[in-house]
Each structure stands twice: as C-alpha cells, then as structure tokens.
Design an enzyme around this catalytic site. Structure first.
Site, PDB file in Angstrom:
ATOM      1  N   GLY A 141       0.857  -1.186   0.000  1.00  0.00           N
ATOM      2  CA  GLY A 141       0.000   0.000   0.000  1.00  0.00           C
ATOM      3  C   GLY A 141       0.890   1.231   0.000  1.00  0.00           C
ATOM      4  N   SER A 142       1.333   1.638   1.191  1.00  0.00           N
ATOM      5  CA  SER A 142       2.250   2.785   1.266  1.00  0.00           C
ATOM      6  C   SER A 142       3.571   2.459   0.576  1.00  0.00           C
ATOM      7  CB  SER A 142       2.514   3.155   2.732  1.00  0.00           C
ATOM      8  OG  SER A 142       1.343   3.676   3.311  1.00  0.00           O
ATOM      9  N   GLN A 286     -18.415  32.546  23.619  1.00  0.00           N
ATOM     10  CA  GLN A 286     -17.054  32.736  23.097  1.00  0.00           C
ATOM     11  C   GLN A 286     -16.386  31.405  22.755  1.00  0.00           C
ATOM     12  OE1 GLN A 286     -14.850  35.360  25.680  1.00  0.00           O
ATOM     13  NE2 GLN A 286     -15.619  37.148  24.575  1.00  0.00           N
ATOM     14  N   GLY A 348     -26.124  16.298  19.461  1.00  0.00           N
ATOM     15  CA  GLY A 348     -26.626  14.963  19.098  1.00  0.00           C
ATOM     16  C   GLY A 348     -26.905  14.810  17.608  1.00  0.00           C
ATOM     17  N   GLU A 371      -4.424   7.719  -1.688  1.00  0.00           N
ATOM     18  CA  GLU A 371      -3.419   8.462  -2.489  1.00  0.00           C
ATOM     19  C   GLU A 371      -2.243   8.952  -1.654  1.00  0.00           C
ATOM     20  OE1 GLU A 371      -4.813  11.154  -5.598  1.00  0.00           O
ATOM     21  OE2 GLU A 371      -6.713  10.070  -5.555  1.00  0.00           O
TER      22      GLU A 371
HETATM   23  N1  COS Z   1       8.133  12.066  -9.422  1.00  0.00           N
HETATM   24  C1  COS Z   1       9.067  11.532 -10.201  1.00  0.00           C
HETATM   25  N2  COS Z   1       9.916  10.563  -9.775  1.00  0.00           N
HETATM   26  C2  COS Z   1       9.793  10.157  -8.493  1.00  0.00           C
HETATM   27  C3  COS Z   1       8.840  10.683  -7.625  1.00  0.00           C
HETATM   28  C4  COS Z   1       7.975  11.688  -8.125  1.00  0.00           C
HETATM   29  N3  COS Z   1       7.056  12.237  -7.362  1.00  0.00           N
HETATM   30  N4  COS Z   1       8.945  10.084  -6.418  1.00  0.00           N
HETATM   31  C5  COS Z   1       9.950   9.218  -6.530  1.00  0.00           C
HETATM   32  N5  COS Z   1      10.457   9.251  -7.791  1.00  0.00           N
HETATM   33  C6  COS Z   1      11.572   8.493  -8.319  1.00  0.00           C
HETATM   34  C7  COS Z   1      12.815   8.747  -7.486  1.00  0.00           C
HETATM   35  O1  COS Z   1      13.522   9.888  -7.958  1.00  0.00           O
HETATM   36  C8  COS Z   1      13.596   7.496  -7.723  1.00  0.00           C
HETATM   37  O2  COS Z   1      14.195   7.541  -9.010  1.00  0.00           O
HETATM   38  P1  COS Z   1      15.747   7.161  -9.230  1.00  0.00           P
HETATM   39  O3  COS Z   1      15.836   5.742  -8.767  1.00  0.00           O
HETATM   40  O4  COS Z   1      15.931   7.360 -10.687  1.00  0.00           O
HETATM   41  O5  COS Z   1      16.488   8.120  -8.349  1.00  0.00           O
HETATM   42  C9  COS Z   1      12.515   6.430  -7.782  1.00  0.00           C
HETATM   43  O6  COS Z   1      11.330   7.104  -8.189  1.00  0.00           O
HETATM   44  C10 COS Z   1      12.297   5.739  -6.453  1.00  0.00           C
HETATM   45  O7  COS Z   1      11.953   6.698  -5.490  1.00  0.00           O
HETATM   46  P2  COS Z   1      12.053   6.439  -3.923  1.00  0.00           P
HETATM   47  O8  COS Z   1      13.435   5.992  -3.592  1.00  0.00           O
HETATM   48  O9  COS Z   1      11.513   7.632  -3.216  1.00  0.00           O
HETATM   49  O10 COS Z   1      11.062   5.178  -3.748  1.00  0.00           O
HETATM   50  P3  COS Z   1      10.405   4.580  -2.465  1.00  0.00           P
HETATM   51  O11 COS Z   1      10.026   3.195  -2.737  1.00  0.00           O
HETATM   52  O12 COS Z   1      11.285   4.831  -1.265  1.00  0.00           O
HETATM   53  O13 COS Z   1       9.060   5.500  -2.374  1.00  0.00           O
HETATM   54  C11 COS Z   1       7.185   6.516  -1.225  1.00  0.00           C
HETATM   55  C12 COS Z   1       8.511   5.766  -1.168  1.00  0.00           C
HETATM   56  C13 COS Z   1       6.639   6.444   0.185  1.00  0.00           C
HETATM   57  C14 COS Z   1       7.427   7.971  -1.611  1.00  0.00           C
HETATM   58  C15 COS Z   1       6.224   5.918  -2.279  1.00  0.00           C
HETATM   59  O14 COS Z   1       6.198   4.523  -2.133  1.00  0.00           O
HETATM   60  C16 COS Z   1       4.800   6.449  -2.145  1.00  0.00           C
HETATM   61  O15 COS Z   1       4.469   7.544  -2.601  1.00  0.00           O
HETATM   62  N6  COS Z   1       3.908   5.656  -1.504  1.00  0.00           N
HETATM   63  C17 COS Z   1       2.498   5.980  -1.377  1.00  0.00           C
HETATM   64  C18 COS Z   1       1.777   5.409  -2.515  1.00  0.00           C
HETATM   65  C19 COS Z   1       0.361   5.783  -2.557  1.00  0.00           C
HETATM   66  O16 COS Z   1       0.028   6.937  -2.694  1.00  0.00           O
HETATM   67  N7  COS Z   1      -0.505   4.768  -2.472  1.00  0.00           N
HETATM   68  C20 COS Z   1      -1.875   4.950  -2.643  1.00  0.00           C
HETATM   69  C21 COS Z   1      -2.271   4.406  -3.961  1.00  0.00           C
HETATM   70  S1  COS Z   1      -3.462   5.292  -4.828  1.00  0.00           S
HETATM   71  S2  COS Z   1      -5.057   5.195  -3.757  1.00  0.00           S
END
Ligand code: COS
Length: 394
Positions: A141-142, A286, A348, A371
């Site tokens: 998920g995250s 207030q 209520g 998101e």
């Molecule tokens: N735009 C462009 N590129 C991005 C980016 C963005 N917003 N965010 C990350 N990247 C790129 C990074 O630059 C990195 O690229 P390089 O390897 O070329 O340097 C690559 O993607 C990996 O990024 P990162 O190391 O940050 O990846 P992680 O796995 O650590 O990401 C988070 C962690 C938490 C940021 C990500 O998993 C996230 O946003 N999770 C939430 C997802 C979400 O919203 N879920 C709900 C689904 S929709 S209901």
C-alpha cells in the site's frame, strides 16, 4: 440546505479568468443538481449516474487534456482542484466520481501515446467510460515498490498475474490503469498498462463497504493476456508514471477536503447562529467563536497550500512532489478537525445517521489515507526538504 460556495478564492493571483468561470459555472450547476450529500441505495448505480451527469454537463472535460476531448491543452491542476473543491462542498460521491475519472485516466493523459489517448480519453471526458487506478496490493500500500503483480512479456503480449486491492470503481470501471512488475524486484522493475475490464483473466474478486460508501474492491489477474500496445511509457518506468500521476492528483485530494471543510464550516455557522442556548445563541458563546475562528483560519491555510501547489505545477511548470504532499497532508488533517468541530456544534444531531454533519464525518476519513496516507506525505516532505537543504549547502 447548504449555503453557496464562497467565490472569492479565484480572486487570488493564482488564477485566471477561465478558472473564475469554471468555479462559478460548476458551483451554479452543483447547487441545482447536487442537492443532497446523503445517498441511500445502490452505490454502483448512483456512481454511474453521477459520471454520466458530470459528463453530459461537460465537467469531465477538465479531467483529460485537449487531445482526448478535454477543455485545456494539458491537465490543469488549478482547474482540477477548483472542481473537486466545489463538488466536495456539495456531495462527496460526486467528487469521487469526478476524481476517479481523472486519476484512473491520469497515466494515459500524462504518458499515453496519441493512439492510447484517442482510444480512452474522449469516452472518459463524456462520461461514457469509467476509469480506475490499480496500484495498491494486499502487501503493498504505502510501500508501492513492494508490489508483486507480474506482467511477463510473451512476444507481442504481456501475461498478467496478481491481485490489486482498494481499487475504487472496481466492478463498474470500463478500464484499469495497472502497475505490474516486469523486471527486477525494485522500483525500476515496475511498468504501467491499461487493461480493459472485459479482458479474459481479469475478475473483480471482492467487493467491500467503506464508511462513506462508494464502489471499491479487489481485482485479480489470472493469466490475463494483453497486447504490448496497452503498455504505458517504457518498461521499468511504471513507478515514475505512478508517482508523477499522484503528484498531480494529491493536491486535488486536499481540494476535496477543503470543499468538505467549507461545507462543515457553513453548517456550523448556520447552526450556531440559530441555536438558542443559555438565553442567547450558541454563536454568542465565546467558546463557539473560538471554534469558528479556528475553523475559518485552517480552511484558508489549506486553500493557500493547495493552490500554491497547483499554481507551481501549472505556471512555474515545476515538480510539485513536496508542495502537493504538504497540501494534501494539511488540508485533509485540517478538514478532519473542522468537520469534527461541526459535529460538536451540532450536538446529538451531528452523530445522527443520515444528517449531513454525520455524513461529512464519514466522508473525510478516507482522504487522510488514500493516495498516500498522512504519514507517507510526511516522509515525502521530509525527504524533499533534506534533499533541498543538502543542495543549498553545496
Ligand atoms: N516524481 C518523479 N519521480 C519520483 C517521484 C515523483 N514524485 N517520487 C519518486 N520518484 C523516483 C525517485 O527519484 C527514484 O528515481 P531514481 O531511482 O531514478 O532516483 C525512484 O522514483 C524511487 O523513489 P524512492 O526511492 O523515493 O522510492 P520509495 O520506494 O522509497 O518510495 C514513497 C517511497 C513512500 C514515496 C512511495 O512509495 C509512495 O508515494 N507511496 C504511497 C503510494 C500511494 O500513494 N498509495 C496509494 C495508492 S493510490 S489510492
């Protein structure tokens, strides 16, 4: 029931005349057409009806670029936010219907070939095809990069296997934008696809209820074969496709929360001024004024963060990873507080099932999760802040 949406937001320097006319036109339409935020009955049918209504009235044209039948040359964050703020003010389900058309087709708008855009986007803009965004999985998920859904290349096709969950519009969507692993097990191994809902091997494996009902469930791919022409962007670019799509839509989640919060604040003011209490009105106490003062301030702060992020993307054409995360984080958390205070001011009645104050209380909760949960936004903001600070020190 609800007061009209304050229009003065578009007087801020973030906006042009087109924005002002979108906000006032949509507000007029919503005021006449979305007269009750508390829905009962078949949520799938309600949602389909709302998509059709929004499409016929032309409002979904802001969910796609001109090449796909949209109103403007490219997706415009400020328009998306104004639309969600306005719809959110009147009806959370209408906001949901609008938002999913945009998010579900967002990867096609941003990364699709002209052929892919022509195939899907005009129908999205007219409300004739329903879109969905399939990223999350039971164990991812995250931490999106932990996904295990796999797409294996076989000649001119890809074979998909895996499960996606928390998929809004699962069961009523005509197509899903899907993220699957094609290569290595890290973020560089993810690829994006568009999968038509009637593709053999794709099933809706589960439907469940959430506290503010909307269509949602899980989908399963079991040897689901799609042509390689359904791939979005290059193999291995899927993680960035997902992140850049979320960068656009995260600020708009904040905008929906802002609309919810404004609805709650309007209701709180009306209630406080009309409720006799201790020989005066609730509004004369207030302690109520302190609550309303806090609500109004948080609403304005949220609006400024949201439209700063949207303006930065549209006008400065900068990456908005940090500012969009701030907007979503603050606006959704602030809206939760505003909506909770409105429940308190209603006493209520605020917890009476079917009352709009109670409906808002249920509607806001998921926005702090979907998101990118609040905690994910905090991580994103912290990383970007430290990255910038390191850059400044060099
Ligand atoms: N735009 C462009 N590129 C991005 C980016 C963005 N917003 N965010 C990350 N990247 C790129 C990074 O630059 C990195 O690229 P390089 O390897 O070329 O340097 C690559 O993607 C990996 O990024 P990162 O190391 O940050 O990846 P992680 O796995 O650590 O990401 C988070 C962690 C938490 C940021 C990500 O998993 C996230 O946003 N999770 C939430 C997802 C979400 O919203 N879920 C709900 C689904 S929709 S209901």
């Amino acid at each position: 029931m609800l007061e009209t949406l304050p229009q003065n937001i578009t007087a801020l320097p973030f906006f042009d005349e087109g924005h002002a006319s979108l906000a006032s036109g949509l507000n007029d339409w919503a005021h006449s057409n979305l007269t009750n935020r508390v829905h009962v009955g078949d949520v799938d049918a309600l949602c389909k009806k709302l998509v059709k209504q929004l499409g016929q009235a032309g409002w979904l044209q802001w969910c796609v670029p001109q090449a796909g039948g949209g109103a403007l040359p490219a997706l415009d964050s400020r328009s998306l936010c104004l639309a969600r703020q306005t719809l959110g003010y009147y009806d959370g389900l209408a906001d949901f219907a609008f938002a999913m058309q945009g998010l579900g087709s967002g990867p096609i708008s941003l990364f699709g070939t002209p052929e892919q855009q022509a195939k899907y986007l005009p129908a999205v803009a007219k409300g004739q095809a329903i879109a969905a965004f399939a990223l999350s999985e039971p164990e991812a998920g995250s931490d999106v990069a932990a996904m295990t859904t796999r797409a294996t290349r076989e000649g001119q096709n890809y074979r998909l296997n895996g499960i996606k969950t928390w998929i809004s519009n699962a069961g009523i969507a005509d197509f899903y934008t899907v993220f699957a692993r094609t290569e290595c097990d890290d973020v560089d191994g993810v690829t994006a696809f568009v999968v038509d809902a009637d593709t053999p091997g794709l099933t809706v494996s589960e439907r469940f209820d959430v506290c503010a009902p909307h269509p949602i469930g899980s989908i399963e791919f079991s040897d689901c074969v799609i042509p390689a022409t359904q791939r979005l962007s290059e193999p291995g670019r899927g993680f960035k496709v997902a992140m850049q799509t979320l960068d656009v839509f995260r600020a708009s989640v904040g905008a929906a929360a802002l609309g919810f919060a404004q609805a709650a604040a309007d209701m709180a003011c009306t209630r406080a001024q009309n409720r006799p209490m201790f020989g005066t009105t609730l509004a004369d106490l207030q302690i109520t004024q302190a609550a309303i003062g806090q609500m109004a301030t948080e609403i304005d702060a949220a609006a400024l963060l949201i439209y700063r992020a949207a303006w930065q993307r549209d006008v400065l054409r900068q990456r908005t990873t940090k500012t969009a995360a701030m907007a979503k984080l603050f606006a959704t958390e602030a809206a939760q507080r505003v909506i909770d205070r409105n429940v308190q001011i209603h006493g209520g009645l605020g917890v009476k099932v079917g009352h709009p104050a109670e409906m808002l209380y249920r509607e806001i909760r998921a926005l702090r999760i979907y998101e990118g949960a609040t905690e994910v936004q905090q991580v994103v903001i912290a990383r970007e802040t430290m990255r910038q600070q390191q850059g400044d020190m060099k």
